[in-house]
Design a protein around this motif. Structure first.
Motif, PDB file in Angstrom:
ATOM      1  N   LEU A  13       0.827  -1.204   0.000  1.00 41.40           N
ATOM      2  CA  LEU A  13       0.000   0.000   0.000  1.00 41.40           C
ATOM      3  C   LEU A  13       0.868   1.264   0.000  1.00 41.40           C
ATOM      4  CD1 LEU A  13      -2.839  -1.023   2.469  1.00 41.40           C
ATOM      5  CD2 LEU A  13      -3.101  -0.480   0.034  1.00 41.40           C
ATOM      6  N   ARG A  14       1.977   1.216   0.738  1.00 37.00           N
ATOM      7  CA  ARG A  14       2.887   2.368   0.744  1.00 37.00           C
ATOM      8  C   ARG A  14       3.478   2.592  -0.641  1.00 37.00           C
ATOM      9  NH1 ARG A  14       5.050   4.670   5.281  1.00 37.00           N
ATOM     10  NH2 ARG A  14       4.426   2.849   6.499  1.00 37.00           N
ATOM     11  N   TRP A  15       3.810   1.508  -1.312  1.00 41.86           N
ATOM     12  CA  TRP A  15       4.365   1.575  -2.667  1.00 41.86           C
ATOM     13  C   TRP A  15       3.356   2.222  -3.618  1.00 41.86           C
ATOM     14  CZ3 TRP A  15       5.753  -3.301  -6.046  1.00 41.86           C
ATOM     15  CH2 TRP A  15       6.618  -2.920  -7.072  1.00 41.86           C
ATOM     16  N   VAL A  16       2.112   1.728  -3.591  1.00 44.50           N
ATOM     17  CA  VAL A  16       1.071   2.288  -4.454  1.00 44.50           C
ATOM     18  C   VAL A  16       0.822   3.762  -4.110  1.00 44.50           C
ATOM     19  CG1 VAL A  16      -1.386   2.177  -5.037  1.00 44.50           C
ATOM     20  CG2 VAL A  16      -0.056   0.069  -4.841  1.00 44.50           C
ATOM     21  N   HIS A  17       0.803   4.066  -2.819  1.00 50.37           N
ATOM     22  CA  HIS A  17       0.540   5.436  -2.384  1.00 50.37           C
ATOM     23  C   HIS A  17       1.606   6.396  -2.900  1.00 50.37           C
ATOM     24  CE1 HIS A  17      -1.075   8.617   0.024  1.00 50.37           C
ATOM     25  NE2 HIS A  17      -0.016   8.714   0.801  1.00 50.37           N
ATOM     26  N   VAL A  18       2.853   6.013  -2.827  1.00 52.03           N
ATOM     27  CA  VAL A  18       3.936   6.873  -3.307  1.00 52.03           C
ATOM     28  C   VAL A  18       3.858   7.048  -4.818  1.00 52.03           C
ATOM     29  CG1 VAL A  18       6.435   7.039  -3.585  1.00 52.03           C
ATOM     30  CG2 VAL A  18       5.487   6.372  -1.378  1.00 52.03           C
ATOM     31  N   ILE A  19       3.571   5.958  -5.534  1.00 56.78           N
ATOM     32  CA  ILE A  19       3.486   6.035  -7.000  1.00 56.78           C
ATOM     33  C   ILE A  19       2.371   6.985  -7.424  1.00 56.78           C
ATOM     34  CG2 ILE A  19       2.910   4.722  -9.082  1.00 56.78           C
ATOM     35  CD1 ILE A  19       4.277   2.294  -7.727  1.00 56.78           C
ATOM     36  N   THR A  20       1.188   6.810  -6.844  1.00 56.53           N
ATOM     37  CA  THR A  20       0.060   7.664  -7.241  1.00 56.53           C
ATOM     38  C   THR A  20       0.275   9.112  -6.793  1.00 56.53           C
ATOM     39  OG1 THR A  20      -1.135   6.961  -5.235  1.00 56.53           O
ATOM     40  CG2 THR A  20      -1.601   5.773  -7.281  1.00 56.53           C
ATOM     41  N   ALA A  21       0.918   9.296  -5.635  1.00 53.76           N
ATOM     42  CA  ALA A  21       1.205  10.662  -5.173  1.00 53.76           C
ATOM     43  C   ALA A  21       2.166  11.361  -6.124  1.00 53.76           C
ATOM     44  CB  ALA A  21       1.781  10.626  -3.760  1.00 53.76           C
ATOM     45  N   ILE A  22       3.163  10.630  -6.616  1.00 49.64           N
ATOM     46  CA  ILE A  22       4.094  11.220  -7.585  1.00 49.64           C
ATOM     47  C   ILE A  22       3.333  11.658  -8.839  1.00 49.64           C
ATOM     48  CG2 ILE A  22       5.990  10.677  -9.160  1.00 49.64           C
ATOM     49  CD1 ILE A  22       7.154   8.904  -6.935  1.00 49.64           C
ATOM     50  N   ALA A  23       2.414  10.795  -9.296  1.00 44.07           N
ATOM     51  CA  ALA A  23       1.637  11.126 -10.497  1.00 44.07           C
ATOM     52  C   ALA A  23       0.776  12.367 -10.263  1.00 44.07           C
ATOM     53  CB  ALA A  23       0.763   9.937 -10.888  1.00 44.07           C
ATOM     54  N   TRP A  24       0.126  12.445  -9.100  1.00 43.44           N
ATOM     55  CA  TRP A  24      -0.752  13.585  -8.807  1.00 43.44           C
ATOM     56  C   TRP A  24       0.053  14.870  -8.639  1.00 43.44           C
ATOM     57  CZ3 TRP A  24      -3.928  14.277  -3.650  1.00 43.44           C
ATOM     58  CH2 TRP A  24      -4.779  15.376  -3.786  1.00 43.44           C
ATOM     59  N   ILE A  25       1.089  14.811  -7.814  1.00 46.73           N
ATOM     60  CA  ILE A  25       1.882  16.016  -7.574  1.00 46.73           C
ATOM     61  C   ILE A  25       2.583  16.455  -8.853  1.00 46.73           C
ATOM     62  CG2 ILE A  25       3.872  16.929  -6.314  1.00 46.73           C
ATOM     63  CD1 ILE A  25       3.071  15.010  -4.023  1.00 46.73           C
ATOM     64  N   GLY A  26       3.070  15.487  -9.632  1.00 43.86           N
ATOM     65  CA  GLY A  26       3.740  15.826 -10.883  1.00 43.86           C
ATOM     66  C   GLY A  26       2.820  16.571 -11.837  1.00 43.86           C
ATOM     67  N   SER A  27       1.599  16.072 -12.006  1.00 40.69           N
ATOM     68  CA  SER A  27       0.659  16.743 -12.907  1.00 40.69           C
ATOM     69  C   SER A  27       0.261  18.107 -12.350  1.00 40.69           C
ATOM     70  CB  SER A  27      -0.578  15.872 -13.132  1.00 40.69           C
ATOM     71  OG  SER A  27      -1.286  15.653 -11.933  1.00 40.69           O
ATOM     72  N   SER A  28       0.100  18.199 -11.031  1.00 38.92           N
ATOM     73  CA  SER A  28      -0.246  19.478 -10.400  1.00 38.92           C
ATOM     74  C   SER A  28       0.850  20.510 -10.624  1.00 38.92           C
ATOM     75  CB  SER A  28      -0.477  19.272  -8.903  1.00 38.92           C
ATOM     76  OG  SER A  28      -0.647  20.513  -8.241  1.00 38.92           O
ATOM     77  N   PHE A  29       2.092  20.116 -10.376  1.00 36.50           N
ATOM     78  CA  PHE A  29       3.209  21.039 -10.566  1.00 36.50           C
ATOM     79  C   PHE A  29       3.326  21.464 -12.032  1.00 36.50           C
ATOM     80  CE2 PHE A  29       6.187  20.283  -6.686  1.00 36.50           C
ATOM     81  CZ  PHE A  29       5.130  20.538  -5.841  1.00 36.50           C
ATOM     82  N   TYR A  30       3.082  20.503 -12.934  1.00 33.17           N
ATOM     83  CA  TYR A  30       3.204  20.830 -14.357  1.00 33.17           C
ATOM     84  C   TYR A  30       2.172  21.879 -14.763  1.00 33.17           C
ATOM     85  CZ  TYR A  30       2.789  20.585 -19.392  1.00 33.17           C
ATOM     86  OH  TYR A  30       2.717  20.922 -20.712  1.00 33.17           O
TER      87      TYR A  30
END
Length: 403
Positions: A13-30
């Protein structure tokens, strides 16, 4: 077996959480970068189509020309991509991880009996209520004050006060590590709720009007864009404080400090200021905003101040003779305070301490967790005293002998 499977659930769950957080934060920052670098086009055909801003970029061997329509284009010719599963997946995986690690083991991870001696069920319910309460307060503040004159300054000032109070309250009710995580989780919940309750529904209304085939009032639809933009901007300022709160619960020198809530708040505030630097930096390069360096400077000064404030002092050296510690004394401490989680029935973190050989094998890690960081026992649920910790430290420093 139950403990073993829970450990795997925690990891995955931690692995999935980090992966999806990277995707969300990355798109937000972009998209924040994109919004702050769009230039109003001069081309008549783009202006006629309603393009309010465009830019050119190069990446991966190709050129890109993103264009932004201020309300909506007249027609969308290709598939429309929605940015929301990144947010939902991040929150769902995060709450699942919180459930497995904290709610399922509330008696161990949520409760510090020296602060609040309550049942695991009540502690868990209060923790979940913490997440919901922050969203409700934040949402009401945004709706009441968000579009008034100087509304964003009012919202920012009020939420700074609310977050400071929440940081204090969480650290009065919950174990330090859990309190830090809860403060991060409550802000992250508001971020995802912004997407779920306001940003996406507003965009759906705009798309529905565009694709209905009927005439629509673009000005009436503009409120959805304004509200979505407002909440999206809030999310970008929440990001760095959330990340710090989530990471800091792994560092006991922060969450065990006497004034830990102050440390948490100051570091999160510094993160928001540094995020402001990066946001304003885009506009500054185009002459749209003032120099952003003061925000970065204040943020760095605050972080440096925390580092200096937490500087360890030189230990007091006692000249009084100290009695040697026998292994029998250490084994008695382990039996009273450690075997519930590290015995024959349960081996948290795959650590077992029910024999002299196993105690010797894990002596280094025990010294680190019990004496140096004081993380164990979790939440000091068993009431290990400072004298007990000092006793274990003397035994380890004398060679950790078991004979």
């Amino acid at each position: 077996m139950e403990t073993y499977l829970l450990e795997w659930a925690n990891l995955l769950l931690r692995w999935v959480h980090v992966i999806t957080a990277i995707a969300w934060i990355g798109s937000s920052f972009y998209f924040v970068f994109l919004d702050n670098n769009l230039l109003k086009p001069n081309s008549p055909d783009l202006l006629e189509k309603g393009v309010g801003g465009a830019m050119w970029a190069v990446h991966g061997g190709g050129f890109y020309n993103p264009q932004k329509y201020m309300v909506a284009p007249k027609i969308i010719h290709t598939k429309l991509h929605w940015f929301y599963w990144e947010s939902y997946s991040t929150w769902l995986s995060g709450f699942a991880l919180f459930t497995v690690l904290y709610l399922y083991n509330a008696g161990t991870f949520l409760i510090d009996k020296s602060l609040m001696d309550w049942s695991p069920a009540v502690a868990g319910a209060t923790a979940v209520g913490f997440l919901a309460a922050f969203w409700i307060v934040y949402d009401v503040v945004c709706r009441v004050f968000g579009f008034r004159k100087n509304g964003e300054l009012i919202v920012a000032g009020m939420m700074i006060v609310v977050i400071a109070f929440a940081s204090w309250l969480a650290n009065q009710l919950f174990a330090g590590r859990a309190a830090f995580l809860l403060v991060g989780a409550m802000i992250a919940t508001a971020m995802s709720a912004n997407v779920f309750f306001w940003i996406i529904p507003g965009q759906r209304k705009v798309v529905a009007a565009m694709t209905s085939g009927e005439a629509y009032d673009a000005n009436a639809l503009a409120i959805h864009g304004k509200r979505g933009k407002q909440r999206s901007v809030h999310n970008t300022y929440f990001t760095l404080p959330v990340i710090f709160a989530m990471l800091s619960n792994h560092y006991s020198f922060l969450y065990t400090h006497e004034h830990r809530w102050v440390l948490l708040f100051v570091m999160m505030f510094a993160g928001a200021l540094i995020r402001q630097f990066f946001v304003q930096r885009h506009g500054y390069h185009l002459g749209r905003a003032a120099n952003p360096w003061p925000f970065a400077a204040v943020g760095v000064v605050l972080i440096a101040g925390v580092i200096v404030a937490l500087k360890p002092s030189a230990p007091k050296v006692s000249t009084a003779p100290v009695a040697p510690v026998s292994f029998a004394q250490v084994q008695s401490l382990v039996s009273q305070h450690c075997l519930t989680c590290h015995g024959t029935q349960m081996q948290m973190k795959n650590v077992r301490l029910d024999s002299p050989e196993l105690i010797k094998q894990h002596a280094q890690n025990m010294y680190q967790q019990v004496v140096m960081t004081k993380q164990m026992p979790m939440g000091n649920a068993t009431g290990l005293t400072e004298d007990d910790r000092a006793m274990f430290g003397r035994w380890f420093q004398a060679g950790a002998k078991v004979d």
